[in-house]
Design a protein around this motif. Structure first.
Motif, PDB file in Angstrom:
ATOM      1  N   UNK A   6       0.708  -0.933  -0.022  1.00 19.59           N
ATOM      2  CA  UNK A   6      -0.100   0.096   0.104  1.00 19.59           C
ATOM      3  C   UNK A   6       1.015   1.349   0.143  1.00 19.59           C
ATOM      4  N   UNK A   7       0.787   2.007  -1.048  1.00 15.29           N
ATOM      5  CA  UNK A   7       1.329   3.422  -1.227  1.00 15.29           C
ATOM      6  C   UNK A   7       0.597   4.403  -1.197  1.00 15.29           C
ATOM      7  N   UNK A   8       0.424   5.171  -0.017  1.00 20.20           N
ATOM      8  CA  UNK A   8      -0.804   6.282  -0.034  1.00 20.20           C
ATOM      9  C   UNK A   8      -0.389   7.392  -0.667  1.00 20.20           C
ATOM     10  N   UNK A   9      -1.074   7.990  -1.612  1.00 19.56           N
ATOM     11  CA  UNK A   9      -0.938   9.268  -1.891  1.00 19.56           C
ATOM     12  C   UNK A   9      -1.809  10.270  -1.577  1.00 19.56           C
ATOM     13  N   UNK A  10      -1.884  11.383  -2.099  1.00 15.80           N
ATOM     14  CA  UNK A  10      -2.552  12.655  -1.647  1.00 15.80           C
ATOM     15  C   UNK A  10      -4.011  12.374  -1.844  1.00 15.80           C
ATOM     16  N   UNK A  11      -4.564  11.700  -2.932  1.00 17.46           N
ATOM     17  CA  UNK A  11      -5.987  11.602  -3.242  1.00 17.46           C
ATOM     18  C   UNK A  11      -6.115  10.144  -3.595  1.00 17.46           C
ATOM     19  N   UNK A  12      -5.415   9.178  -3.477  1.00 19.16           N
ATOM     20  CA  UNK A  12      -5.607   7.860  -4.053  1.00 19.16           C
ATOM     21  C   UNK A  12      -4.581   6.857  -3.293  1.00 19.16           C
ATOM     22  N   UNK A  13      -4.930   5.636  -3.231  1.00 20.04           N
ATOM     23  CA  UNK A  13      -3.979   4.620  -2.924  1.00 20.04           C
ATOM     24  C   UNK A  13      -3.606   3.680  -4.096  1.00 20.04           C
ATOM     25  N   UNK A  83      -0.997   7.443   7.037  1.00 21.79           N
ATOM     26  CA  UNK A  83      -1.969   7.232   8.202  1.00 21.79           C
ATOM     27  C   UNK A  83      -3.321   6.927   7.764  1.00 21.79           C
ATOM     28  N   UNK A  84      -3.696   7.835   6.855  1.00 19.45           N
ATOM     29  CA  UNK A  84      -5.029   7.544   6.088  1.00 19.45           C
ATOM     30  C   UNK A  84      -5.052   6.124   5.387  1.00 19.45           C
ATOM     31  N   UNK A  85      -4.242   6.006   4.761  1.00 20.38           N
ATOM     32  CA  UNK A  85      -3.862   4.679   4.129  1.00 20.38           C
ATOM     33  C   UNK A  85      -3.961   3.534   4.801  1.00 20.38           C
ATOM     34  N   UNK A  86      -3.393   3.465   6.169  1.00 19.41           N
ATOM     35  CA  UNK A  86      -3.345   2.505   7.188  1.00 19.41           C
ATOM     36  C   UNK A  86      -4.699   2.328   7.565  1.00 19.41           C
TER      37      UNK A  86
END
Length: 339
Positions: A6-13, A83-86
């Protein structure tokens, strides 16, 4: 072990599902697209900032997550995305072990001379001011891949991660000893929309005359500078000549030479990231100014990855390597869970 990276970006995963042998099963567009795919055994998260505390991948639990959250002050633009990605993935896959892998970890043991800012000691101690470096997962993977391609990790290696964000890393015997990004990912090279190095006195001067708040100045440096400011576009594919390319290559050459000085010489040079892999003209122009170091690139080498593009007999081996942070994260997950 099947791993969801999982690589969390500003508006997407950005998601990658890797099989036991690191074969890519799928790169699902979102979490709903996981339905119908083989179920992962574990999850690996890219976390931008590990501070001075997290120098290796770590199994996520409530305590570790709280400590990662406490580092938000050091990376207010990037840590919340991780943190949002997690949080997002955990809601969908709540029962799988999760491992955090940190972009700063590869640079955690920089020599003090490379890591220290010439600022008052009280500030450095109070706020943890130091050069942390970023893109560590990419630099670490490129180092391992270069070793596989050349038969051993080069003793003196410079890795150029050139994408929307860009940084260089001096690698001595497999360890990062210098890098261009610092306390934040703003330091160093010219990037797509980030300024890179700017005289701090100039920023103070502008802040006063433009009556800019710290947040407004940060926004300009992050989102309205770099190639976008010089060429009107942040897309290197649309820039073929002119001042923007001249500035970009000038800074790149100087940075590579600086990393080489930190190593005391150069045995291999790696280009990776979207620009590093595909901008043939950038690679060629950078190499033309580095002949004094022994760099010589085959003019026939075009849009190629995982290849040696050196001319025969060149003193320095020049490689183009596909950026695969997902493989570095998967390796970190296996290391943690197989202990």
């Amino acid at each position: 072990m099947r791993i969801l990276v999982v690589n969390a970006g500003s508006s997407s995963l950005k998601l990658s599902l890797l099989d036991h042998d690191d074969t890519v099963i799928a790169r699902p567009a979102d979490l709903s697209a996981l339905r119908g795919l083989p179920e992962p055994d574990a999850i690996g998260h890219r976390v931008v900032h590990g501070g001075a505390e997290f120098t290796d991948p770590v199994l996520l639990d409530a305590d570790v997550e709280a400590r990662i959250r406490a580092l938000t002050e050091l990376a207010p633009l990037h840590q919340p995305k991780s943190l949002r990605g997690i949080d997002t993935v955990r809601r969908v896959l709540p029962d799988l072990p999760e491992v955090a892998c940190f972009d700063t970890a590869f640079h955690a043991h920089l020599p003090e001379a490379a890591a220290t800012y010439a600022l008052p000691a009280a500030w450095r101690q109070r706020y943890g001011l130091r050069r942390y470096g970023f893109h560590g997962l990419s630099h670490a993977y490129a180092t391992r891949r270069a070793g596989a391609m050349l038969g051993a990790v080069p003793r003196r290696l410079v890795v150029c991660h050139l994408g929307a964000g860009a940084s260089l890393c001096a690698v001595a015997g497999g360890r990062s000893v210098d890098t261009t990004m610092g306390f934040t990912p703003l330091e160093g090279l010219v990037m797509a929309t980030r300024s890179g190095d700017v005289d701090p006195g100039l920023l103070l001067w502008l802040q006063e005359r433009e009556n800019l708040s710290p947040a407004a100045l940060a926004d300009v440096l992050e989102h309205e500078s770099g190639l976008l400011a010089l060429a009107g576009t942040a897309d290197m594919r649309a820039i073929h000549d002119g001042l923007a390319l001249d500035v970009y290559v000038h800074r790149l050459r100087a940075g590579i030479a600086g990393m080489t000085a930190a190593l005391g010489g150069l045995d291999a040079l790696v280009f990776t990231g979207g620009v590093g892999e595909h901008a043939v003209g950038v690679r060629r122009r950078a190499a033309e100014g580095l002949g004094f170091l022994g760099v010589a690139v085959d003019p026939a080498a075009e849009d190629t990855v995982d290849a040696d593009i050196s001319v025969p007999g060149a003193a320095v081996r020049t490689l183009v390597i596909a950026a695969r942070e997902d493989l570095e994260i998967a390796a970190g997950v296996r290391t943690v869970l197989n202990r």
